[in-house]
Scaffold this motif. Sequence first.
Motif, mmCIF file in Angstrom:
data_model
loop_
_atom_site.group_PDB
_atom_site.id
_atom_site.type_symbol
_atom_site.label_atom_id
_atom_site.label_comp_id
_atom_site.label_asym_id
_atom_site.label_seq_id
_atom_site.Cartn_x
_atom_site.Cartn_y
_atom_site.Cartn_z
ATOM 1 N N SER A 236 18.420 36.973 -15.794
ATOM 2 C CA SER A 236 19.620 37.453 -16.273
ATOM 3 C C SER A 236 19.428 38.983 -16.923
ATOM 4 O O SER A 236 20.213 39.888 -16.534
ATOM 5 C CB SER A 236 19.961 36.458 -17.619
ATOM 6 O OG SER A 236 21.221 37.285 -18.200
ATOM 7 N N VAL B 205 24.726 35.105 -12.593
ATOM 8 C CA VAL B 205 24.347 36.294 -11.803
ATOM 9 C C VAL B 205 25.386 36.322 -10.626
ATOM 10 O O VAL B 205 25.484 35.327 -9.875
ATOM 11 C CB VAL B 205 23.103 36.369 -11.524
ATOM 12 C CG1 VAL B 205 22.819 37.471 -10.293
ATOM 13 C CG2 VAL B 205 21.977 36.510 -12.529
ATOM 14 N N THR C 108 26.712 37.715 -7.112
ATOM 15 C CA THR C 108 26.248 38.629 -5.991
ATOM 16 C C THR C 108 27.483 38.894 -4.950
ATOM 17 O O THR C 108 28.418 38.094 -4.780
ATOM 18 C CB THR C 108 25.145 37.821 -5.481
ATOM 19 O OG1 THR C 108 25.469 36.590 -4.913
ATOM 20 C CG2 THR C 108 24.084 37.755 -6.551
ATOM 21 N N THR D 253 25.050 40.503 -13.927
ATOM 22 C CA THR D 253 24.893 39.535 -14.964
ATOM 23 C C THR D 253 26.335 39.484 -15.630
ATOM 24 O O THR D 253 26.805 40.617 -16.011
ATOM 25 C CB THR D 253 23.734 39.627 -15.902
ATOM 26 O OG1 THR D 253 22.506 39.555 -15.287
ATOM 27 C CG2 THR D 253 24.084 38.565 -16.934
ATOM 28 N N ARG E 262 16.226 44.284 -7.844
ATOM 29 C CA ARG E 262 16.629 43.345 -8.587
ATOM 30 C C ARG E 262 16.265 41.871 -7.770
ATOM 31 O O ARG E 262 15.994 40.821 -8.233
ATOM 32 C CB ARG E 262 18.308 43.397 -8.989
ATOM 33 C CG ARG E 262 18.524 44.244 -9.978
ATOM 34 C CD ARG E 262 20.143 44.419 -10.125
ATOM 35 N NE ARG E 262 20.461 45.428 -11.187
ATOM 36 C CZ ARG E 262 21.663 45.557 -11.468
ATOM 37 N NH1 ARG E 262 22.627 45.042 -11.177
ATOM 38 N NH2 ARG E 262 21.598 46.743 -12.589
ATOM 39 N N GLY F 49 24.323 42.937 -7.047
ATOM 40 C CA GLY F 49 24.365 41.617 -8.171
ATOM 41 C C GLY F 49 24.434 42.047 -9.421
ATOM 42 O O GLY F 49 24.100 43.159 -9.774
ATOM 43 N N PHE G 252 19.208 41.530 -13.817
ATOM 44 C CA PHE G 252 20.496 41.905 -13.177
ATOM 45 C C PHE G 252 21.364 42.532 -14.271
ATOM 46 O O PHE G 252 22.444 43.221 -13.907
ATOM 47 C CB PHE G 252 20.953 40.665 -12.436
ATOM 48 C CG PHE G 252 20.761 40.472 -11.189
ATOM 49 C CD1 PHE G 252 21.377 40.733 -10.084
ATOM 50 C CD2 PHE G 252 19.500 39.626 -11.012
ATOM 51 C CE1 PHE G 252 20.953 40.676 -8.717
ATOM 52 C CE2 PHE G 252 19.190 39.397 -9.846
ATOM 53 C CZ PHE G 252 19.632 39.864 -8.594
#
Length: 162
Positions: free
Chosen positions: A80, A20, A22, A33, A92, A31, A83
């Motif tokens: 996961s 992830v 960010t 994945t 999120r 953010g 995001f």
Amino acid sequence: MVDAIDFKNAMSSLTSAVNVVTTVGESGFHGFTASAVCSVTDTPPTLLVCMNKSSRSHTHFVENKVLTVNVLGAQHEHLSNVFASKMSSEERFKHGSWKELETGAPVLEDALVSFDCQIEQIQEVGTHTIFICPIIAIQQNPQDHSLVYFNRVYHKVGHLHH
């Protein structure tokens, strides 16, 4: 030329860590994945992160010039998915426990490892942007199992305790 679908099918055989990624700035926390993260060099320690230009948080990463790569452990499959979902950025970050290191970008407290980075170079290639990211801080948590993505599904790798 190789067809995009053939390429994606072939790439599904490339096992990758799940992260992830960010950032933080005037627009708040954002953010996404990502599996397209890779080491560039250890001198100076640098990662590259690839991000789809059509991602709604793309402009925030470009403007903020900082990011943290949070490498997910086996227990983070839900995170996961969060995001990677249509959830708002604000929603999120209600999942997981977050802190910060040097840049202020959100650091997942129980990530396997978090790489806190500046974004030094931005290169556009096709549909994606490549961020070249010198690492300015690292947080590691001793864990013995990782979340990976292979053949379009999650797998847990390492010694799992029952």
